[in-house]
Design an enzyme around this catalytic site. Structure first.
Site, mmCIF file in Angstrom:
data_model
loop_
_atom_site.group_PDB
_atom_site.id
_atom_site.type_symbol
_atom_site.label_atom_id
_atom_site.label_comp_id
_atom_site.label_asym_id
_atom_site.label_seq_id
_atom_site.Cartn_x
_atom_site.Cartn_y
_atom_site.Cartn_z
ATOM 1 N N ARG A 105 7.055 -18.486 5.200
ATOM 2 C CA ARG A 105 6.282 -17.293 5.591
ATOM 3 C C ARG A 105 6.291 -17.271 7.111
ATOM 4 O O ARG A 105 5.739 -18.183 7.753
ATOM 5 C CB ARG A 105 4.856 -17.343 5.047
ATOM 6 C CG ARG A 105 3.952 -16.319 5.688
ATOM 7 C CD ARG A 105 2.651 -16.128 4.970
ATOM 8 N NE ARG A 105 2.840 -15.429 3.712
ATOM 9 C CZ ARG A 105 1.855 -14.874 3.000
ATOM 10 N NH1 ARG A 105 0.611 -14.948 3.423
ATOM 11 N NH2 ARG A 105 2.104 -14.254 1.880
ATOM 12 N N HIS A 132 8.229 -8.475 1.784
ATOM 13 C CA HIS A 132 7.430 -9.406 0.979
ATOM 14 C C HIS A 132 7.964 -9.367 -0.464
ATOM 15 O O HIS A 132 7.293 -8.896 -1.379
ATOM 16 C CB HIS A 132 5.961 -9.002 1.037
ATOM 17 C CG HIS A 132 5.010 -10.055 0.555
ATOM 18 N ND1 HIS A 132 5.414 -11.320 0.167
ATOM 19 C CD2 HIS A 132 3.656 -10.034 0.387
ATOM 20 C CE1 HIS A 132 4.363 -12.023 -0.210
ATOM 21 N NE2 HIS A 132 3.289 -11.277 -0.084
ATOM 22 N N GLN A 135 6.035 -10.628 -3.688
ATOM 23 C CA GLN A 135 4.958 -9.768 -4.160
ATOM 24 C C GLN A 135 5.508 -8.671 -5.081
ATOM 25 O O GLN A 135 4.872 -8.287 -6.064
ATOM 26 C CB GLN A 135 4.235 -9.133 -2.972
ATOM 27 C CG GLN A 135 3.017 -8.320 -3.366
ATOM 28 C CD GLN A 135 1.903 -9.163 -3.951
ATOM 29 O OE1 GLN A 135 1.535 -10.166 -3.369
ATOM 30 N NE2 GLN A 135 1.372 -8.762 -5.096
ATOM 31 N N ASP A 221 -2.162 -1.309 0.995
ATOM 32 C CA ASP A 221 -2.188 -2.641 1.625
ATOM 33 C C ASP A 221 -3.175 -2.579 2.801
ATOM 34 O O ASP A 221 -3.598 -1.484 3.191
ATOM 35 C CB ASP A 221 -0.764 -2.980 2.125
ATOM 36 C CG ASP A 221 -0.610 -4.418 2.600
ATOM 37 O OD1 ASP A 221 -1.557 -5.216 2.430
ATOM 38 O OD2 ASP A 221 0.455 -4.737 3.158
ATOM 39 N N CYS A 261 -1.651 -5.886 -2.936
ATOM 40 C CA CYS A 261 -1.160 -7.268 -2.891
ATOM 41 C C CYS A 261 -2.272 -8.256 -2.568
ATOM 42 O O CYS A 261 -2.141 -9.440 -2.847
ATOM 43 C CB CYS A 261 -0.013 -7.381 -1.902
ATOM 44 S SG CYS A 261 -0.469 -7.032 -0.189
ATOM 45 N N ARG A 289 1.835 -13.577 -9.565
ATOM 46 C CA ARG A 289 2.604 -14.273 -8.532
ATOM 47 C C ARG A 289 3.048 -15.638 -9.060
ATOM 48 O O ARG A 289 4.166 -16.082 -8.830
ATOM 49 C CB ARG A 289 1.744 -14.465 -7.266
ATOM 50 C CG ARG A 289 1.389 -13.189 -6.514
ATOM 51 C CD ARG A 289 2.586 -12.581 -5.827
ATOM 52 N NE ARG A 289 3.242 -13.498 -4.927
ATOM 53 C CZ ARG A 289 2.890 -13.720 -3.646
ATOM 54 N NH1 ARG A 289 1.893 -13.046 -3.124
ATOM 55 N NH2 ARG A 289 3.564 -14.569 -2.894
HETATM 56 N N1 NVA Z 1 1.054 -6.470 4.935
HETATM 57 C C1 NVA Z 1 0.225 -7.637 4.788
HETATM 58 C C2 NVA Z 1 0.480 -8.307 3.478
HETATM 59 C C3 NVA Z 1 -0.399 -9.508 3.212
HETATM 60 C C4 NVA Z 1 -0.043 -10.212 1.938
HETATM 61 C C5 NVA Z 1 0.471 -8.593 5.938
HETATM 62 O O1 NVA Z 1 1.615 -8.763 6.337
HETATM 63 O O2 NVA Z 1 -0.498 -9.146 6.466
HETATM 64 N N1 CP Z 2 -0.471 -11.207 -1.370
HETATM 65 C C1 CP Z 2 -0.275 -12.330 -0.658
HETATM 66 O O1 CP Z 2 0.830 -12.677 -0.281
HETATM 67 O O2 CP Z 2 -1.410 -13.047 -0.451
HETATM 68 P P1 CP Z 2 -1.576 -14.294 0.526
HETATM 69 O O3 CP Z 2 -1.440 -13.767 1.942
HETATM 70 O O4 CP Z 2 -2.930 -14.826 0.239
HETATM 71 O O5 CP Z 2 -0.494 -15.291 0.237
#
Ligand code: NVA
Ligand code: CP
Length: 302
Positions: A105, A132, A135, A221, A261, A289
């Site tokens: 990540r 992502h 997801q 989101d 998500c 997930r």
């Molecule tokens: N768009 C959000 C998704 C979190 C799972 C982010 O990147 O923070």
């Molecule tokens: N939806 C998602 O990826 O959640 P986290 O940021 O908690 O991993």
């Protein structure tokens, strides 16, 4: 070195592979829930690198490896040599000698690509600034479970059109052949490279009401993604008209489902009565997930 199979973008899967993964995930979930054990990844190890916070991704990958008889190691840049400047490529080469699969990540999507370019093991994108994809596996599994194949359905995305989740929805609309209506302000429109690639499947409008008409899925989101915190005020102003509330849900199809998500901010991108209401499937979506990624790990490793 033979090139390993990666899951960095939805486009790493064909339509058939994507659907097969969802079917496998549904079967793995049913078997887990019936109390059966599975040790397909016995003695296998997943290394996870998180440059950003996570609840679902970390827990689902770690629990998933355990449920398949394997093990997961979390390498936070803060506590590993990455935080002291060890190059990402060197980290990748070292992990290739020690573990069977890696999940990253990252802030920059290019970091995952750099890692994968020299990796001898499969690499999974656990969220980047661009995409992502994990997801989307869970979101699609959820739709398939509740409504069957998503081919031909209409999905409405409300919120920033230029963020990782929306980009992943655009890619998936093309792959699984559904219509994606994106309602977003002009300032936050999706990037043209995504739109052009998926033009037959995507419509963009600034009109939230029009985008929700007759839709089968309403999805949104957070307004400020991780890394966008300094732009929070501007994003909140731009995105306020795209809040998912009961008025918009009423415009959608009668049996439309609401997805997010997570993490969610009640009173911002979604009202509490929607996310905690009867049309919301966010807990099933989050739970998927776990199962979708078990299917993914098996596909990549075995
Ligand atoms: N768009 C959000 C998704 C979190 C799972 C982010 O990147 O923070
Ligand atoms: N939806 C998602 O990826 O959640 P986290 O940021 O908690 O991993």
């Amino acid at each position: 070195m033979t090139t390993p199979r990666h899951f960095i973008t939805e486009d790493d899967l064909s339509t058939e592979q994507f659907v097969k993964l969802i079917e496998d995930a549904i079967a793995i979930k049913a078997s887990w829930k019936s109390g059966e054990t599975r040790d397909t990844l016995r003695n296998r190890t997943l290394a996870m690198i998180f440059e950003k916070a996570s609840t679902r991704t970390r827990t689902s990958f770690e629990a998933g490896m355990v449920q398949l008889g394997g093990h997961a190691i979390n390498l936070s840049p803060k506590d590993s040599q990455l935080g002291r400047g060890e190059p990402i490529e060197d980290t990748s080469r070292v992990l290739s000698e020690m573990v069977d699969v890696a999940m990253l990540r990252t802030h920059k999507h290019s970091t995952i690509e750099q890692f994968a370019a020299v990796s001898a093991i499969p690499v999974i994108n656990g969220l980047s600034d661009l995409l992502h994809p994990c997801q989307l596996l869970a979101d699609m599994q959820t739709f398939f479970e509740l409504r069957g194949n998503i081919k031909g359905a209409t999905v409405t995305w409300l919120g920033a059109g230029n963020i990782n989740m929306c980009n992943s929805y655009i890619n998936t609309a093309k792959l699984l052949d559904f219509k994606l209506k994106i309602a977003c302000p002009d300032e936050l429109k999706p990037d043209n490279t995504f739109l052009q690639k998926c033009a037959d499947h995507v419509e963009v409008t600034t009109d939230a009401n029009a985008a929700c008409e007759g839709s089968d899925v309403i999805v949104t989101d957070v307004w400020a993604s991780m890394g966008q915190e300094s732009d929070t005020d501007t994003l909140h102003k731009l995105l306020a008209p795209y809040q998912v509330n009961q008025d918009l849900m009423k415009i959608a199809s009668k049996d439309a489902i609401f997805m997010h998500c997570l993490p969610a901010h009640r009173g911002e991108e979604v009202t509490a009565d929607v996310i905690d209401g009867a049309q919301s499937v966010v807990w099933q979506e989050a739970g998927n997930r776990l199962h979708a990624q078990k299917a993914l790990l098996e596909m990549l490793i075995l």
